[in-house]
Motif scaffolding. Structure first.
Motif, PDB file in Angstrom:
ATOM      1  N   LEU A   1       2.936   1.580  -3.297  1.00  0.00           N
ATOM      2  CA  LEU A   1       2.189   2.007  -4.476  1.00  0.00           C
ATOM      3  C   LEU A   1       1.686   3.433  -4.354  1.00  0.00           C
ATOM      4  CD1 LEU A   1       0.127  -1.176  -5.363  1.00  0.00           C
ATOM      5  CD2 LEU A   1       1.777  -0.001  -6.808  1.00  0.00           C
ATOM      6  N   TYR A   2       1.299   3.816  -3.142  1.00  0.00           N
ATOM      7  CA  TYR A   2       0.642   5.114  -3.007  1.00  0.00           C
ATOM      8  C   TYR A   2       1.582   6.236  -2.604  1.00  0.00           C
ATOM      9  CZ  TYR A   2      -4.044   3.704  -4.053  1.00  0.00           C
ATOM     10  OH  TYR A   2      -5.156   3.285  -4.720  1.00  0.00           O
ATOM     11  N   THR A   3       2.758   5.913  -2.057  1.00  0.00           N
ATOM     12  CA  THR A   3       3.666   6.985  -1.674  1.00  0.00           C
ATOM     13  C   THR A   3       4.927   6.971  -2.514  1.00  0.00           C
ATOM     14  OG1 THR A   3       2.820   6.906   0.563  1.00  0.00           O
ATOM     15  CG2 THR A   3       4.877   8.048   0.237  1.00  0.00           C
TER      16      THR A   3
ATOM     17  N   VAL B   1       0.828  -1.213   0.000  1.00  0.00           N
ATOM     18  CA  VAL B   1       0.000   0.000   0.000  1.00  0.00           C
ATOM     19  C   VAL B   1       0.865   1.266   0.000  1.00  0.00           C
ATOM     20  CG1 VAL B   1      -1.773   1.304   1.219  1.00  0.00           C
ATOM     21  CG2 VAL B   1      -1.977  -1.168   1.022  1.00  0.00           C
ATOM     22  N   PRO B   2       1.759   1.460   0.979  1.00  0.00           N
ATOM     23  CA  PRO B   2       2.595   2.669   0.911  1.00  0.00           C
ATOM     24  C   PRO B   2       3.541   2.675  -0.283  1.00  0.00           C
ATOM     25  CG  PRO B   2       3.253   1.286   2.757  1.00  0.00           C
ATOM     26  CD  PRO B   2       1.972   0.722   2.237  1.00  0.00           C
TER      27      PRO B   2
END
Lengths: 345, 249, 289
Positions: free
Chosen positions: B109-111, B106-107
């Motif tokens: 891909l998103y950050t 999640v981080p």
């Protein structure tokens, strides 16, 4: 399976079902097409609901309202098309008048756009708050939209509006009976909805939505733009519901607030994914096929209320006993088998 | 350390109230590049509220927060994470329906992808995921559910997820509560590695004094929403004001 | 706009608001204090209406009296529903999505069963106070509105005293904030929540009787109340009973004005508008919890 491969496979399956429906029609008449249309409509509704509800954990109780927005967009535009001189006599609108009446695919697209925008607006107002407030707002929104339609004379108000279904539709050289055409349209819409849902599920957006569902503050802290994702999911889900509703006036021939905002849509849109399973695209599909067919059979056999009662009882039963739905049950049943296969290797 | 030269985090005059209750009262706090700061205080002193205001989970009424040259006021939490400000939660909050590896994705891909575009392919993503899990020693649990993890592994996952966003500053909010002696040592070593090898500035919020003292280069003390001391750890713990606050005034 | 029309609209709104307080007080307890999102509450109210109707039709008994007699049964029903909810969802930490679906299912099942049993015809009750109207100056006080309003305010006052003055009442107010503290007092928070939920459903028996006194009832009437009760509960400050009464009166007046000056067919939309404005204007009150 890659996304476009899935799309091709789904289209082949759809083509086969459509061909079978045409063949069967010669023996059983139009009834199966009418019943099949309803089941497919529920596939679209359930899949659409699940994009927000299943993937992101935000419960939408107002599916019937989104469906009705699609239906009434068609009613409004159909009326405009039936009598363009009366409503569009002013010069700037005359050009528009020549475009009417609009084709079914265009109406589906417009229905989707309108209800997608309503979903976006509704989400913008309520998605910053705790999820339950969103759920309650959708519930109330259905009542308000129904009130507005009841008071809107142009689309028939509480009396309703008659829509004359054309006898046939031409696709290139082929001429189809209109119910065949509607069935085909809904079939393609179902394939489209499933493809959208599956693509989201396996994309970055799907992971982000799942993060929001599991723990919103932790998702934010991991860099997920939660509000933007929720808005996108709400608008998309609403748009697909509106698209499912757009052909409805041609299907029933008579639209009134009571049938367009019908309770069955709101209930089935939630019950079908919940019973089928909310975490994958297959869940709403399975739920809609099983429950939709069951209701079609029950409606013929018992009263239509009785068939809805079955849905209600199954919904409560499944959320208590089998929270992961039919798909979850099947997975549980298959998993021990897999282990047995692996151990001798 | 070099606090004076270029603070990475600058909190000025920050206040936060809940109704009539003043949770934070005019807090100033500077944290230098690469520093290890310990933040202590009794229960309810406002430590977690301060973290929440810095990270954007709560919005402060007055005061400013500057991070790495950016004014943060009003920015949503995910924007702050994109700027390089990461945190772990006091109670671990894993994404329970995902695997341990997906929690890290999640981080990533998103950050990280958002910021640098570094993680491009699935191969990059998988490799980075394994690296991060190896860093905290969870690589053998990658495909398990967070629900199967022990307390200490859950804390490690929480830290790995925070580190996955490649932060410049990491705020570890009670990352060791409820752990055994050796497990606490494990986490302290991990945080020291992150600070020394990866160059991450760390704020450690902790009740376990042993851990705070061995980790921190500087110590700040919050009591009833006010900062009452800030300085070298040895001096701060012997400060009579701090002693009386901890002994119950 | 003449003065008597205005005054009559205000009085009608206040009377309606008093009734809304009884409808909402159950939600203020279950949603506001216990954090249980019981969207099926209006369904329990409709069940209360139908019981009042059946008894009134068969024995000619006063609807409010009937409601008081069946209060214990509703209380027990509430306890059972909470126990199922707790074991199936709250304990597993899955109340958000599935808990909402559960209550939605209950709402829906109740409505369908009522339709199957009684059909969709409107039902009404008979009582001596349905019909006569007191007139003070040029202001009307229809008794069918006044009696429910008065009894409703008594009910809310009684509940407020119970919550503020008794041990169990205080435990109910505390249970949402601090379950741990209750455990330290060797009070089982689940038992407290079960009792509170029982009370919240018990109020539905009375609210149902009021409803069928005020207007004829059919199974789907309950749906109109969902928007209303949550709007009132949220604006009233989530679980404050005095707040509930004030918010209920406010909505009552708003609806009464809409009906007087725009026409009754717009009235259902008022509650939702009210809810949206509440969400937009008082988000702090919402997020405070």
């Amino acid at each position: 399976m890659r996304s476009w491969v899935f799309l091709i496979v789904a289209l082949i399956v759809a083509a086969a079902v459509f061909a079978a429906a045409l063949l069967v029609r010669t023996t059983y008449g139009d009834y199966l097409l009418f019943a099949g249309y309803v089941v497919l409509q529920y596939v679209v509704l359930a899949t659409a609901w699940n994009i927000l509800g299943g993937y992101c954990g935000y419960v939408n109780f107002g599916s019937a309202a989104f469906f009705a927005i699609g239906a009434y967009t068609t009613v409004a535009l159909h009326k405009l098309g039936a009598n363009p001189g009366r409503y569009l006599s002013d010069t700037p609108f005359e050009v528009l008048g020549t475009l009417l009446p609009l084709s079914l695919p265009t109406l589906i697209l417009l229905g989707g756009i309108v209800s997608g925008l309503v979903g976006f607006g509704m989400g913008y107002l309520t998605l910053r708050l705790r999820g339950v407030f969103f759920a309650i707002a959708t519930l109330a929104m259905a009542v308000v939209l129904q009130t507005i339609v009841v008071n809107w004379d142009y689309v028939g108000g509480s009396r309703g509006a008659y829509i004359i279904r054309p006898d046939a539709a031409e696709i290139g050289p082929v001429s189809l009976a209109y119910i065949q055409y509607l069935f085909l349209a809904m079939m393609l819409l179902a394939v489209f909805a499933l493809w959208v849902a599956r693509t989201i599920e396996r994309s970055r957006m799907g992971l982000g939505l799942a993060a929001i569902r599991d723990d919103e503050p932790a998702a934010e802290a991991s860099g997920v733009p939660t509000l933007r994702l929720k808005l996108a999911a709400t608008a998309l889900s609403g748009a697909l519901m509106g698209m499912a509703g757009a052909p409805f006036p041609y299907y029933v021939g008579y639209v009134e607030p009571a049938n367009a905002f019908g309770l069955p849509y709101a209930v089935n849109a939630i019950a079908m994914p919940m019973i089928g399973g909310t975490t994958t695209w297959a869940g709403p599909l399975v739920g809609a096929l099983v429950l939709g067919s069951l209701q079609q059979i029950a409606t013929v056999t018992f009263r239509s209320e009785a068939s809805l009662l079955i849905v209600g009882v199954l919904l409560v039963g499944f959320v208590i006993v089998a929270p992961r739905g039919i798909v979850g049950l099947v997975e549980n049943w298959r998993r021990p088998k897999k282990k047995k296969l692996k151990s001798p290797q | 350390m070099n606090t004076a030269s270029a603070p990475i985090l600058q909190v000025k005059g920050l206040s936060k109230r809940f109704g009539g209750f003043v949770a934070l009262d005019d807090i100033d706090l500077d944290v230098g590049q690469g520093e290890r700061l310990g933040l202590i205080g009794p229960n309810g002193s406002g430590k977690s509220t301060l973290v929440n205001c810095i990270c954007g989970t709560l919005q402060n009424e007055t005061g400013t927060v500057h991070f790495n040259g950016h004014a943060l006021n009003g920015a949503p939490a995910h924007k702050r994470t994109h700027l390089g400000l990461a945190r772990s939660f006091q109670l671990p909050r894993p994404f329970a329906s995902m695997t341990v590896a997906d929690n890290i994705r999640v981080p990533l891909l998103y950050t990280v992808r958002q910021r640098t575009g570094l993680v491009h392919s699935h191969i990059d993503l998988g490799r980075r995921c394994v690296e991060l899990l190896a860093l905290v020693g969870l690589e053998h649990l990658a495909e398990r559910s967070p629900r199967d993890l022990s307390q200490v592994d859950m804390r490690k996952l929480e830290l790995a997820r925070a580190v996955a966003s490649e932060p410049k500053l990491l705020i570890a909010d009670e990352a060791m509560a409820g752990l055994s002696h050796s497990e606490v040592e494990d986490i302290v070593q991990l945080l020291l590695r992150l600070n020394k090898d990866e160059g991450i500035t760390v704020i450690l919020i902790e009740h376990i004094m042993r851990a705070v003292m061995s980790f921190s280069q500087r110590l700040a003390v919050l009591v009833s929403g006010r900062k009452i001391a800030d300085g070298k750890p040895d001096e701060v713990v012997n400060n009579p004001q701090v002693v009386s606050a901890y002994l119950g005034q | 706009m003449s003065l008597d029309l205005l005054l009559n609209a205000i009085v009608a709104g206040l009377l309606l608001g008093g009734f809304y307080a009884a409808v909402t007080v159950g939600i203020s307890i279950s949603f506001g204090m216990l954090d249980v999102v019981n969207i099926a509450h209006p369904a329990f109210i409709i069940v209360g209406s139908y019981i009042a109707y059946i008894v009134n039709d068969a024995l000619g008994l006063d609807p409010i009296l009937t409601a008081v007699v069946v209060l214990p049964a509703f209380y027990l029903m509430g306890q059972v529903v909470y126990q199922v909810f707790y074991l199936s969802f709250e304990k597993r930490g899955e109340e958000a999505l599935r808990g909402l679906a559960f209550f939605f299912g209950l709402l829906f099942i109740t409505e369908v069963v009522l339709i199957l049993t009684f059909g969709v015809d409107y039902r009404y009750v008979q009582a001596p106070y349905i019909g006569p109207t007191w007139r003070i100056g040029f202001v009307d006080f229809p008794l069918r509105m006044l009696i429910p309003c008065v009894v409703s305010l008594l009910l809310v006052t009684g509940l407020q005293l119970f919550l503020a003055r008794t041990f169990i009442g205080r435990a109910i107010m505390a249970v949402a904030q601090d379950q741990q503290a209750l455990r330290l007092l060797s009070v089982d928070p689940i038992r407290i929540k079960r009792i509170a939920f029982g009370i919240s459903i018990a109020t539905a028996a009375l609210a149902g009787a009021f409803l069928i006194i005020i207007q004829p009832v059919e199974p789907s009437v309950g749906r109109e109340y969902i928007g209303r009760v949550f709007a009132i509960c949220v604006l009233g400050g989530m679980g404050s009973l005095p707040g509930t009464v004030i918010a209920a009166m406010l909505l009552g007046i708003l609806e009464s004005f809409t009906a007087t000056f725009y026409g009754p067919s717009w009235a259902p939309a008022v509650a939702f508008g009210f809810l949206l404005v509440t969400l937009a204007v008082r988000p702090a009150g919402l997020l405070g919890r």
